[in-house]
Design a protein around this motif. Structure first.
Motif, PDB file in Angstrom:
ATOM      1  N   ASN A   1       5.027  10.565   5.894  1.00 12.27           N
ATOM      2  CA  ASN A   1       6.219  11.309   5.474  1.00 12.27           C
ATOM      3  C   ASN A   1       6.372  12.618   6.242  1.00 12.27           C
ATOM      4  O   ASN A   1       7.490  13.087   6.450  1.00 12.27           O
ATOM      5  CB  ASN A   1       6.178  11.574   3.966  1.00 12.27           C
ATOM      6  CG  ASN A   1       6.589  10.346   3.181  1.00 12.27           C
ATOM      7  OD1 ASN A   1       7.252   9.458   3.702  1.00 12.27           O
ATOM      8  ND2 ASN A   1       6.179  10.277   1.920  1.00 12.27           N
TER       9      ASN A   1
ATOM     10  N   GLU B   1       4.186   1.561  -0.729  1.00 13.46           N
ATOM     11  CA  GLU B   1       5.094   1.710  -1.868  1.00 13.46           C
ATOM     12  C   GLU B   1       4.328   2.109  -3.127  1.00 13.46           C
ATOM     13  O   GLU B   1       4.821   2.910  -3.934  1.00 13.46           O
ATOM     14  CB  GLU B   1       5.902   0.427  -2.096  1.00 13.46           C
ATOM     15  CG  GLU B   1       6.789  -0.012  -0.930  1.00 13.46           C
ATOM     16  CD  GLU B   1       7.835   1.011  -0.504  1.00 13.46           C
ATOM     17  OE1 GLU B   1       8.023   2.015  -1.206  1.00 13.46           O
ATOM     18  OE2 GLU B   1       8.466   0.821   0.563  1.00 13.46           O
ATOM     19  N   LEU B   2       3.131   1.550  -3.305  1.00 15.15           N
ATOM     20  CA  LEU B   2       2.320   1.970  -4.459  1.00 15.15           C
ATOM     21  C   LEU B   2       1.948   3.447  -4.356  1.00 15.15           C
ATOM     22  O   LEU B   2       1.921   4.166  -5.367  1.00 15.15           O
ATOM     23  CB  LEU B   2       1.048   1.119  -4.571  1.00 15.15           C
ATOM     24  CG  LEU B   2       1.184  -0.198  -5.322  1.00 15.15           C
ATOM     25  CD1 LEU B   2      -0.121  -0.982  -5.237  1.00 15.15           C
ATOM     26  CD2 LEU B   2       1.550   0.046  -6.799  1.00 15.15           C
ATOM     27  N   ALA B   3       1.675   3.896  -3.145  1.00 20.82           N
ATOM     28  CA  ALA B   3       1.364   5.319  -2.948  1.00 20.82           C
ATOM     29  C   ALA B   3       2.541   6.184  -3.389  1.00 20.82           C
ATOM     30  O   ALA B   3       2.354   7.250  -4.009  1.00 20.82           O
ATOM     31  CB  ALA B   3       1.018   5.585  -1.483  1.00 20.82           C
ATOM     32  N   ASP B   4       3.757   5.734  -3.109  1.00 20.79           N
ATOM     33  CA  ASP B   4       4.945   6.493  -3.524  1.00 20.79           C
ATOM     34  C   ASP B   4       5.070   6.567  -5.042  1.00 20.79           C
ATOM     35  O   ASP B   4       5.352   7.633  -5.601  1.00 20.79           O
ATOM     36  CB  ASP B   4       6.216   5.848  -2.952  1.00 20.79           C
ATOM     37  CG  ASP B   4       6.362   6.078  -1.459  1.00 20.79           C
ATOM     38  OD1 ASP B   4       5.754   7.031  -0.924  1.00 20.79           O
ATOM     39  OD2 ASP B   4       7.081   5.289  -0.802  1.00 20.79           O
ATOM     40  N   VAL B   5       4.886   5.423  -5.712  1.00 19.70           N
ATOM     41  CA  VAL B   5       4.957   5.431  -7.180  1.00 19.70           C
ATOM     42  C   VAL B   5       3.931   6.419  -7.746  1.00 19.70           C
ATOM     43  O   VAL B   5       4.258   7.273  -8.589  1.00 19.70           O
ATOM     44  CB  VAL B   5       4.693   4.026  -7.772  1.00 19.70           C
ATOM     45  CG1 VAL B   5       4.735   4.072  -9.295  1.00 19.70           C
ATOM     46  CG2 VAL B   5       5.710   3.012  -7.257  1.00 19.70           C
TER      47      VAL B   5
ATOM     48  N   ILE C   1      -6.591  -2.271  -2.328  1.00 21.94           N
ATOM     49  CA  ILE C   1      -5.975  -1.047  -1.805  1.00 21.94           C
ATOM     50  C   ILE C   1      -6.666   0.164  -2.414  1.00 21.94           C
ATOM     51  O   ILE C   1      -6.818   0.250  -3.629  1.00 21.94           O
ATOM     52  CB  ILE C   1      -4.461  -1.009  -2.154  1.00 21.94           C
ATOM     53  CG1 ILE C   1      -3.720  -2.098  -1.370  1.00 21.94           C
ATOM     54  CG2 ILE C   1      -3.856   0.363  -1.883  1.00 21.94           C
ATOM     55  CD1 ILE C   1      -2.287  -2.320  -1.832  1.00 21.94           C
TER      56      ILE C   1
ATOM     57  N   VAL D   1       2.321   3.377 -16.463  1.00 21.78           N
ATOM     58  CA  VAL D   1       2.718   3.147 -15.065  1.00 21.78           C
ATOM     59  C   VAL D   1       1.484   3.200 -14.159  1.00 21.78           C
ATOM     60  O   VAL D   1       1.253   2.306 -13.336  1.00 21.78           O
ATOM     61  CB  VAL D   1       3.748   4.198 -14.583  1.00 21.78           C
ATOM     62  CG1 VAL D   1       4.110   3.965 -13.124  1.00 21.78           C
ATOM     63  CG2 VAL D   1       5.013   4.163 -15.441  1.00 21.78           C
TER      64      VAL D   1
ATOM     65  N   LYS E   1       0.173   8.123   3.267  1.00 25.74           N
ATOM     66  CA  LYS E   1       1.630   8.164   3.124  1.00 25.74           C
ATOM     67  C   LYS E   1       2.156   9.586   3.304  1.00 25.74           C
ATOM     68  O   LYS E   1       3.237   9.783   3.862  1.00 25.74           O
ATOM     69  CB  LYS E   1       2.033   7.620   1.739  1.00 25.74           C
ATOM     70  CG  LYS E   1       3.519   7.334   1.593  1.00 25.74           C
ATOM     71  CD  LYS E   1       4.002   6.217   2.513  1.00 25.74           C
ATOM     72  CE  LYS E   1       5.491   6.211   2.762  1.00 25.74           C
ATOM     73  NZ  LYS E   1       6.309   5.717   1.666  1.00 25.74           N
TER      74      LYS E   1
ATOM     75  N   ARG F   1       0.830  -1.206   0.000  1.00 24.86           N
ATOM     76  CA  ARG F   1       0.000   0.000   0.000  1.00 24.86           C
ATOM     77  C   ARG F   1       0.870   1.265   0.000  1.00 24.86           C
ATOM     78  O   ARG F   1       0.650   2.195  -0.767  1.00 24.86           O
ATOM     79  CB  ARG F   1      -0.875  -0.083   1.260  1.00 24.86           C
ATOM     80  CG  ARG F   1      -1.795   1.034   1.539  1.00 24.86           C
ATOM     81  CD  ARG F   1      -2.496   0.751   2.897  1.00 24.86           C
ATOM     82  NE  ARG F   1      -3.298   1.886   3.281  1.00 24.86           N
ATOM     83  CZ  ARG F   1      -4.518   2.128   2.839  1.00 24.86           C
ATOM     84  NH1 ARG F   1      -5.085   1.284   2.018  1.00 24.86           N
ATOM     85  NH2 ARG F   1      -5.171   3.205   3.219  1.00 24.86           N
TER      86      ARG F   1
ATOM     87  N   ALA G   1      -4.413   5.691   0.365  1.00 29.76           N
ATOM     88  CA  ALA G   1      -3.018   5.312   0.617  1.00 29.76           C
ATOM     89  C   ALA G   1      -2.080   6.506   0.433  1.00 29.76           C
ATOM     90  O   ALA G   1      -1.144   6.696   1.221  1.00 29.76           O
ATOM     91  CB  ALA G   1      -2.607   4.172  -0.312  1.00 29.76           C
ATOM     92  N   ILE G   2      -2.335   7.325  -0.591  1.00 28.58           N
ATOM     93  CA  ILE G   2      -1.489   8.497  -0.829  1.00 28.58           C
ATOM     94  C   ILE G   2      -1.621   9.492   0.325  1.00 28.58           C
ATOM     95  O   ILE G   2      -0.625   9.986   0.869  1.00 28.58           O
ATOM     96  CB  ILE G   2      -1.833   9.158  -2.190  1.00 28.58           C
ATOM     97  CG1 ILE G   2      -1.407   8.223  -3.338  1.00 28.58           C
ATOM     98  CG2 ILE G   2      -1.145  10.517  -2.333  1.00 28.58           C
ATOM     99  CD1 ILE G   2      -1.886   8.650  -4.719  1.00 28.58           C
TER     100      ILE G   2
ATOM    101  N   LEU H   1      -6.084   3.555  -3.426  1.00 35.92           N
ATOM    102  CA  LEU H   1      -4.854   4.331  -3.660  1.00 35.92           C
ATOM    103  C   LEU H   1      -4.973   5.781  -3.206  1.00 35.92           C
ATOM    104  O   LEU H   1      -3.975   6.368  -2.759  1.00 35.92           O
ATOM    105  CB  LEU H   1      -4.460   4.280  -5.133  1.00 35.92           C
ATOM    106  CG  LEU H   1      -3.712   3.009  -5.555  1.00 35.92           C
ATOM    107  CD1 LEU H   1      -3.515   3.000  -7.062  1.00 35.92           C
ATOM    108  CD2 LEU H   1      -2.352   2.936  -4.855  1.00 35.92           C
TER     109      LEU H   1
ATOM    110  N   ILE I   1       4.964  -2.563 -13.701  1.00 37.10           N
ATOM    111  CA  ILE I   1       5.139  -1.173 -13.230  1.00 37.10           C
ATOM    112  C   ILE I   1       6.586  -0.740 -13.439  1.00 37.10           C
ATOM    113  O   ILE I   1       6.862   0.338 -13.980  1.00 37.10           O
ATOM    114  CB  ILE I   1       4.746  -1.033 -11.739  1.00 37.10           C
ATOM    115  CG1 ILE I   1       3.244  -1.245 -11.554  1.00 37.10           C
ATOM    116  CG2 ILE I   1       5.150   0.341 -11.192  1.00 37.10           C
ATOM    117  CD1 ILE I   1       2.799  -1.317 -10.087  1.00 37.10           C
TER     118      ILE I   1
ATOM    119  N   CYS J   1      -0.359   0.342 -11.736  1.00 32.33           N
ATOM    120  CA  CYS J   1      -0.535   0.625 -10.298  1.00 32.33           C
ATOM    121  C   CYS J   1      -1.993   0.394  -9.888  1.00 32.33           C
ATOM    122  O   CYS J   1      -2.267  -0.217  -8.844  1.00 32.33           O
ATOM    123  CB  CYS J   1      -0.163   2.078  -9.976  1.00 32.33           C
ATOM    124  SG  CYS J   1       1.603   2.423  -9.956  1.00 32.33           S
TER     125      CYS J   1
END
Lengths: 109, 109, 109, 109
Positions: free
Chosen positions: B90, A60-64, B77, B64, B86, A58, B82-83, B79, B33, B68
């Motif tokens: 961070n 790492e996909l958010a980072d991409v 997930i 990409v 994250k 979850r 998740a973003i 996304l 990806i 994802c």
């Protein structure tokens, strides 16, 4: 505001608070996408797909995705439109009658 | 339906018409990806950032993002969530007072 | 002349005939390694390991190695020594009694 | 024994002491090359080429090379021969008179 615009706004707020736009030239953002993509892949290394850690996946996909949004924004690319457009292009490259059930690259179809 | 759900629905329709779900195990989607991320990077190879071809960039970024979305969907997930999550993580790893104006990794801050 | 020095000499001859050293800054050579590594991986995408095309694999691995040799040369790195050295470091990170038969990363051992 | 054979012998000794051959199928070794290549690239992220840490670069390049040697060995590929062969192929793809001083991909020359 669309969902992707709202995510981008959150990423911009985070970036600008830290004065990080100076580092975010497109070549480095592209590099960051690859590095984060490798971190997604590391979760699967020496394992089968079902053994992946879902929480790490979850994140790492958010980072991409985040770096994709930032890079797209540098070039005023609407990613939602781009995805829809690419699906149409792929529909020509991979016509159903030729591609059904096959994982062959279009250049070899 | 959110914007990401709508994009996923388009990707599923494309995939299912071609009976491609059988290939889309998570380990191969993660690999896809990375491969698409490398195609984004190839647009910048031996060049400076401003010389990138914007149409190709648009299409490679769409690829990409598409993988994802498909990988995230395999693991239920969200996304967008998740973003946002994250970014909050961070914010702890990179507190403004320490990280402002610096491209240092949090492990070295 | 060692085997790696001889390969490097061939790569230099090829490069210098084309006046390409100007493009071979270390950041782009690193990028080139990743891009060629992705081409190795593409040979395995949606497939099991035994279905790989051995001739293509041979060529893509040669590309990865070539850019490694060129990047190492930019920094006067002796790759043979570096590999031997890294094996010794890994022997400490992965002591036999802990790591035997396990694919766990050293940080989780 | 050539230099590359000697390095491979060291890698095999390390691997076999830990009973790790079971994990080293070619698809995962290819994945490992990409992941290590991304670690090389991370050393250059948000930086210019001259700011790279040379000791870390040495170690990460050793990792990329090590997995290349192991993957090549899985398919009985002689990497030294493969590099020489690939240079000859590239000499045809990139004739001096067309490619001199240009970073253009052969498909666009």
């Amino acid at each position: 505001m669309t969902q992707l615009e709202s995510l981008l706004a959150q990423l911009h707020a985070f970036r600008d608070e830290r004065d990080w736009q100076q580092f975010h030239n497109s070549k480095d953002l592209a590099l960051a996408i690859s590095i984060e993509a490798a971190e997604v892949n590391e979760l699967f290394l020496w394992k089968s797909a079902q053994d992946v850690d879902p929480v790490k996946l979850r994140h790492e996909l958010a980072d991409v995705m985040s770096y994709c949004l930032l890079l797209a924004d540098n070039h005023a690319i609407d990613l939602a439109q781009a995805i829809t457009e690419k699906i149409h292009l792929n529909a020509h490259k991979y016509p159903v009658e030729k591609a059904k059930g096959k994982a062959t690259k279009y250049t070899d179809l």
